[in-house]
Design a protein around this motif. Structure first.
Motif, short mmCIF file in Angstrom:
data_model
loop_
_atom_site.label_atom_id
_atom_site.label_comp_id
_atom_site.label_asym_id
_atom_site.label_seq_id
_atom_site.Cartn_x
_atom_site.Cartn_y
_atom_site.Cartn_z
N LYS A 241 0.68 -1.10 -0.02
CA LYS A 241 0.07 0.03 -0.04
C LYS A 241 0.86 1.18 0.11
O LYS A 241 0.73 2.22 -0.95
N SER B 129 -11.09 4.98 -1.15
CA SER B 129 -10.95 3.86 -1.73
C SER B 129 -11.86 2.71 -1.34
O SER B 129 -12.16 1.81 -1.98
N HIS B 130 -12.44 2.86 -0.36
CA HIS B 130 -13.22 1.75 0.30
C HIS B 130 -14.76 1.72 -0.81
O HIS B 130 -15.39 0.65 -0.57
N ASP B 131 -14.94 2.66 -1.32
CA ASP B 131 -16.37 2.76 -2.27
C ASP B 131 -16.28 3.79 -3.28
O ASP B 131 -16.13 5.01 -3.07
N ARG B 132 -16.04 3.11 -4.56
CA ARG B 132 -15.96 3.97 -5.80
C ARG B 132 -17.00 4.99 -6.00
O ARG B 132 -16.85 6.22 -6.53
N ALA C 58 -9.66 5.20 -6.87
CA ALA C 58 -10.12 4.27 -5.90
C ALA C 58 -10.04 2.57 -6.15
O ALA C 58 -9.85 1.82 -5.47
N ASP C 59 -10.57 2.24 -7.51
CA ASP C 59 -10.66 1.01 -7.78
C ASP C 59 -9.40 0.51 -8.02
O ASP C 59 -9.07 -0.55 -7.63
N SER D 171 -6.59 1.38 -6.61
CA SER D 171 -5.87 1.06 -5.21
C SER D 171 -6.38 -0.09 -4.47
O SER D 171 -5.70 -0.72 -3.64
N ASN D 172 -7.50 -0.69 -4.98
CA ASN D 172 -8.14 -1.89 -4.58
C ASN D 172 -7.60 -3.00 -5.42
O ASN D 172 -8.07 -4.35 -5.11
N SER E 7 -11.45 -0.29 -14.20
CA SER E 7 -11.64 0.77 -13.24
C SER E 7 -12.39 1.81 -13.89
O SER E 7 -13.27 2.49 -13.29
#
Length: 363
Positions: free
Chosen positions: A6, A172-175, A207-208, A210-211, A218
């Motif tokens: 990360k 990043s937890h939720d696009r 965000a996507d 990073s996941n 993305s």
């Protein structure tokens, strides 16, 4: 991803953007023919602004740093109080701190308590004018904060997307959340839907990635969100054009001619589309992606910065050319923000970390 991965990815995103910005800065106002005439057929391949081979980022990265500062302050506040929702207002105040570094007065701001707290405003290296965008300056000087409901102007300049990558990392937890919060932050200074929706889309894409999602997925996910927003057509059409060009040249290099089909990148949707084209085409080759993104007739530092954010996040800091990292001026500021974004917050509910509070007070 584990914490080491990360940190590498987040540093790649923030440092990569600053590097792309610094590489493109000296040629921002040159057309392609002038770039080739001055720097050879391959254009700019390294830092060329200073004789010593150093590169310096512009207002693009300055504002990205203050975006990150605002969001980290807001996250700290949310952790300590157990409630969120103040991120746009707090980021607005961070932008006013950036305005202060430009030597400009702030209108209609009576409460200056805590304004000079935090670490970023104390870094005197940032007290430099590096071709700041006129819309950002005039919007912030007005003393009013733009919103969706009350647009501050009708601008769609690329000053939205070049600064917004930290929103994608923080949310990043939720696009869907990343899109909306990114767009809200862009609307602080730019009132045109194409301006703030371009920023929202990039935030969702970041965000996507990073996941662990690939860039194509993305972008597809981001476009699905974009289509639900009123006034999305201009941004959608620009991104679809970039995707079409990428597919048409899948086994060929892209050049200024293909980029020119999209535009010059002075407006948000063009800057994002150009950056996505370069990122898609060379998503595992940071150098190729960024060099392509800067050597065109247009806003070279902004397209370089956005491409650097995207591909830097994909490949991580360790895959960025060492000489570009070594010769970036004020690299320590950029890296400190990147590391802190990876950390997110060191405090816990009702248990503030004293050093973190001094860096990112929650207001």
């Amino acid at each position: 991803m584990n914490n080491l991965d990360k940190k590498d990815k987040y540093l790649g995103c923030i440092l990569g953007g600053a590097i792309g910005d610094a590489l493109g800065a000296p040629i921002e106002f040159l057309n392609h023919e002038s770039i080739i005439s001055k720097y050879g057929d391959s254009g700019v391949q390294s830092y060329v602004e200073y004789p010593n081979g150093k590169g310096e980022f512009t207002d693009d990265t300055q504002m990205l740093l203050f975006t990150a500062e605002g969001l980290l302050r807001a996250k700290h506040r949310a952790v300590l109080k157990g409630i969120g929702g103040a991120q746009t207002q707090i980021t607005y105040y961070s932008y006013l701190r950036w305005l202060n570094t430009q030597g400009l007065k702030i209108s209609k701001m009576n409460d200056l308590s805590g304004f000079e707290e935090g670490w970023l405003i104390k870094r005197k290296e940032l007290y430099k004018r590096r071709s700041p965008g006129g819309t950002c300056i005039s919007s912030l000087q007005s003393g009013e904060m733009g919103t969706f409901e009350k647009p501050i102007n009708d601008s769609k300049g690329c000053g939205t997307v070049m600064r917004i990558a930290p929103a994608g990392l923080i949310f990043s937890h939720d696009r869907e959340v990343a899109f909306e919060e990114g767009a809200k932050i862009c609307a602080i200074t730019h009132g045109h839907t194409s301006g703030y929706l371009s920023g929202g889309l990039l935030s969702a894409i970041i965000a996507d990635i990073s996941n662990g999602l690939d860039l194509q997925a993305s972008i597809s996910n981001g476009l699905e969100i974009l289509k639900r927003w009123k006034g999305h057509e201009e941004v959608y059409d620009s991104i679809k054009l970039a995707l079409d060009i990428h597919r048409s040249y899948i086994n060929k290099d892209i050049s200024n001619l293909e980029i020119k089909m999209i535009g010059e990148g002075w407006v948000a949707e063009e800057a994002l589309a150009i950056s996505l084209l370069c990122s898609l085409h060379y998503q595992n080759d940071f150098k190729k992606a960024v060099v392509t993104a800067i050597n065109h007739s247009g806003d070279s530092d902004s397209t370089g910065a956005i491409t650097g954010n995207i591909v830097g996040l994909i490949v991580g800091k360790n895959q960025i050319p060492q000489d570009w990292k070594d010769n970036l001026m004020f690299k320590d500021i950029v890296e400190e923000i990147g590391v802190d974004l990876a950390i997110g917050c060191k405090s816990y509910y009702d248990f503030p970390d004293e050093k973190w509070h001094l860096k990112y007070p929650g207001y």
